[in-house]
Design a protein around this motif. Sequence first.
Motif, mmCIF file in Angstrom:
data_model
loop_
_atom_site.group_PDB
_atom_site.id
_atom_site.type_symbol
_atom_site.label_atom_id
_atom_site.label_comp_id
_atom_site.label_asym_id
_atom_site.label_seq_id
_atom_site.Cartn_x
_atom_site.Cartn_y
_atom_site.Cartn_z
ATOM 1 N N VAL A 89 0.846 -1.193 0.000
ATOM 2 C CA VAL A 89 0.000 0.000 0.000
ATOM 3 C C VAL A 89 0.883 1.244 0.000
ATOM 4 C CG1 VAL A 89 -1.950 1.185 1.068
ATOM 5 C CG2 VAL A 89 -1.634 -1.266 1.449
ATOM 6 N N ALA A 90 0.590 2.180 -0.890
ATOM 7 C CA ALA A 90 1.314 3.456 -0.938
ATOM 8 C C ALA A 90 0.356 4.594 -0.598
ATOM 9 C CB ALA A 90 1.924 3.684 -2.316
ATOM 10 N N TYR A 91 0.840 5.512 0.256
ATOM 11 C CA TYR A 91 0.070 6.690 0.657
ATOM 12 C C TYR A 91 0.868 7.937 0.259
ATOM 13 C CZ TYR A 91 -2.352 3.356 3.774
ATOM 14 O OH TYR A 91 -3.041 2.286 4.298
ATOM 15 N N PRO A 92 0.695 8.431 -0.975
ATOM 16 C CA PRO A 92 1.484 9.588 -1.429
ATOM 17 C C PRO A 92 0.947 10.913 -0.899
ATOM 18 C CG PRO A 92 0.026 8.848 -3.173
ATOM 19 C CD PRO A 92 -0.171 7.894 -2.038
ATOM 20 N N ASP A 93 1.831 11.907 -0.854
ATOM 21 C CA ASP A 93 1.454 13.273 -0.496
ATOM 22 C C ASP A 93 1.220 14.087 -1.763
ATOM 23 O OD1 ASP A 93 1.849 12.599 2.123
ATOM 24 O OD2 ASP A 93 3.642 13.844 2.421
ATOM 25 N N GLY A 94 0.145 14.855 -1.773
ATOM 26 C CA GLY A 94 -0.096 15.762 -2.882
ATOM 27 C C GLY A 94 0.816 16.977 -2.805
ATOM 28 N N TYR A 95 0.830 17.760 -3.873
ATOM 29 C CA TYR A 95 1.629 18.984 -3.905
ATOM 30 C C TYR A 95 0.942 20.055 -3.065
ATOM 31 C CZ TYR A 95 3.961 23.142 -5.788
ATOM 32 O OH TYR A 95 4.657 24.325 -5.933
ATOM 33 N N GLU A 96 1.624 20.495 -2.003
ATOM 34 C CA GLU A 96 1.042 21.450 -1.055
ATOM 35 C C GLU A 96 -0.336 20.981 -0.598
ATOM 36 O OE1 GLU A 96 1.282 25.469 -2.479
ATOM 37 O OE2 GLU A 96 3.474 25.406 -2.694
ATOM 38 N N ASN A 97 -0.406 19.675 -0.310
ATOM 39 C CA ASN A 97 -1.578 19.021 0.295
ATOM 40 C C ASN A 97 -2.795 18.905 -0.621
ATOM 41 O OD1 ASN A 97 -0.281 20.920 2.750
ATOM 42 N ND2 ASN A 97 -0.478 18.746 3.173
ATOM 43 N N HIS A 98 -2.562 18.994 -1.947
ATOM 44 C CA HIS A 98 -3.652 18.811 -2.907
ATOM 45 C C HIS A 98 -3.157 18.053 -4.124
ATOM 46 C CE1 HIS A 98 -5.440 22.251 -0.662
ATOM 47 N NE2 HIS A 98 -6.580 21.671 -0.990
ATOM 48 N N TRP A 99 -4.130 17.534 -4.892
ATOM 49 C CA TRP A 99 -3.843 16.861 -6.157
ATOM 50 C C TRP A 99 -4.357 17.712 -7.313
ATOM 51 C CZ3 TRP A 99 -0.605 13.091 -5.488
ATOM 52 C CH2 TRP A 99 -0.588 12.414 -4.261
ATOM 53 N N ASN A 100 -3.637 17.672 -8.415
ATOM 54 C CA ASN A 100 -4.068 18.373 -9.622
ATOM 55 C C ASN A 100 -5.094 17.510 -10.339
ATOM 56 O OD1 ASN A 100 -4.343 20.053 -11.821
ATOM 57 N ND2 ASN A 100 -2.387 19.484 -12.752
ATOM 58 N N ASP A 101 -6.349 17.646 -9.940
ATOM 59 C CA ASP A 101 -7.410 16.814 -10.505
ATOM 60 C C ASP A 101 -7.989 17.472 -11.751
ATOM 61 O OD1 ASP A 101 -9.383 18.709 -9.622
ATOM 62 O OD2 ASP A 101 -9.396 17.765 -7.642
ATOM 63 N N CYS A 102 -9.176 17.084 -12.145
ATOM 64 C CA CYS A 102 -9.748 17.543 -13.423
ATOM 65 C C CYS A 102 -10.600 18.800 -13.319
ATOM 66 C CB CYS A 102 -10.595 16.424 -14.034
ATOM 67 S SG CYS A 102 -9.644 14.993 -14.571
ATOM 68 N N ARG A 103 -10.644 19.444 -12.156
ATOM 69 C CA ARG A 103 -11.518 20.602 -11.992
ATOM 70 C C ARG A 103 -10.772 21.878 -12.366
ATOM 71 N NH1 ARG A 103 -13.728 18.835 -6.120
ATOM 72 N NH2 ARG A 103 -11.499 18.387 -5.899
ATOM 73 N N ARG A 104 -11.088 22.402 -13.517
ATOM 74 C CA ARG A 104 -10.374 23.523 -14.120
ATOM 75 C C ARG A 104 -10.287 24.743 -13.197
ATOM 76 N NH1 ARG A 104 -10.008 24.168 -19.498
ATOM 77 N NH2 ARG A 104 -11.836 22.819 -19.803
ATOM 78 N N SER A 105 -11.362 25.010 -12.456
ATOM 79 C CA SER A 105 -11.450 26.268 -11.708
ATOM 80 C C SER A 105 -10.868 26.191 -10.300
ATOM 81 C CB SER A 105 -12.921 26.690 -11.606
ATOM 82 O OG SER A 105 -13.681 25.682 -10.932
ATOM 83 N N ALA A 106 -10.394 25.031 -9.866
ATOM 84 C CA ALA A 106 -9.932 24.865 -8.483
ATOM 85 C C ALA A 106 -8.785 25.826 -8.167
ATOM 86 C CB ALA A 106 -9.502 23.427 -8.246
ATOM 87 N N SER A 107 -8.793 26.381 -6.940
ATOM 88 C CA SER A 107 -7.877 27.458 -6.595
ATOM 89 C C SER A 107 -6.603 27.005 -5.896
ATOM 90 C CB SER A 107 -8.600 28.461 -5.688
ATOM 91 O OG SER A 107 -9.001 27.839 -4.470
ATOM 92 N N TYR A 108 -6.418 25.697 -5.669
ATOM 93 C CA TYR A 108 -5.214 25.267 -4.965
ATOM 94 C C TYR A 108 -4.020 25.193 -5.916
ATOM 95 C CZ TYR A 108 -8.073 21.149 -6.156
ATOM 96 O OH TYR A 108 -8.922 20.262 -6.764
#
Length: 333
Positions: A105-124
């Motif tokens: 099992v792998a538990y990765p960390d996102g970049y600055e606690n977030h993932w670059n998902d598919c939501r164009r408008s996300a502010s993180y």
Amino acid sequence: MKNYKKYILIVIFTSLVILLTFLYLSYRQVNFHALRDPPKDGEIIKKSLMHEGINRKYLVYKPSKINKNPPLVIYFHGSLGTGENMRNLSGFDFDYLANEYGFVVAYPDGYENHWNDCRRSASYSANLENIDDVGFVKALISQLQSDFNIDPQKVIASGFSNGGHMVYRLAMEAPESIFIAAPIAANMPVDENLDCVKSELPVHITIFNGTEDLINPYEGGLVEVLGNKSRGEVLSSQKTLNYWASLADVSLQEPTITNFPEIDGNPETKVSKISFSGQRDVSLYRLEGSGHVVPSKFMNFGEILGGNAKEISAAEEIFSFYKSLTLKSSMSE
């Protein structure tokens, strides 16, 4: 004078009762804790790799006994989270299963606690800086293959909330890199807010969504996190399921419905599953009365996120899905 002192004592006592009641109710709102300790016979390893000039950190749970060419579970955390946080939020469910079945099992960390998902408008930052998280995941799989000899054809990608949206990105843009997609508390973005390239290839996918989720609305709509509305709107759970079912070339008129027995003692929560089988197997767990949580029999979530349907554990259902698919594959060979 005596009546005045009595009045003061009553006021003080009443104030204390109100304060304690407030503290108790507040505690119930934010009380998040696992109902069991992490397993003691495995090993948690802190690791990192460089990808595009960024040091990406991740945890690996290594069971005491690993099977030859084992499957790999990658578990993505939600907004503001970490890999360690995701491990705790799941009641250590995958760790215990790894001990039983010998996988990694792998538990990765996102970049600055977030993932670059598919939501164009996300502010993180992960979205604004267009972090290559798909590339990172591919590099992670390669590294874990080198370190633990995992089978790259048996990668199970699961994630919660923002992590669930990261799973959708992998399913859309890198379906060849994963065997199973298992998003939790996440619906696909509406097309107007979609920032991913759809490969239009089918994948094995199983989705877990709560009907009382105030962040990821089960019936679709605006996603709002602590007043932040930048994530935009999402499809309904049913439309999300239908998208993947259409890619799998199944008839939407012929679902298999499974109703799970009531075992958590809470009549307000129920679990049912809608399944389709075609080129790939797709399913949706409808968690009635459940909120923005990871379904687990071994996790207590604060009431601020809604209820938790403890009839199932997402990890158990996901790995059962994996076992059924591998059995089906072996029988067809």
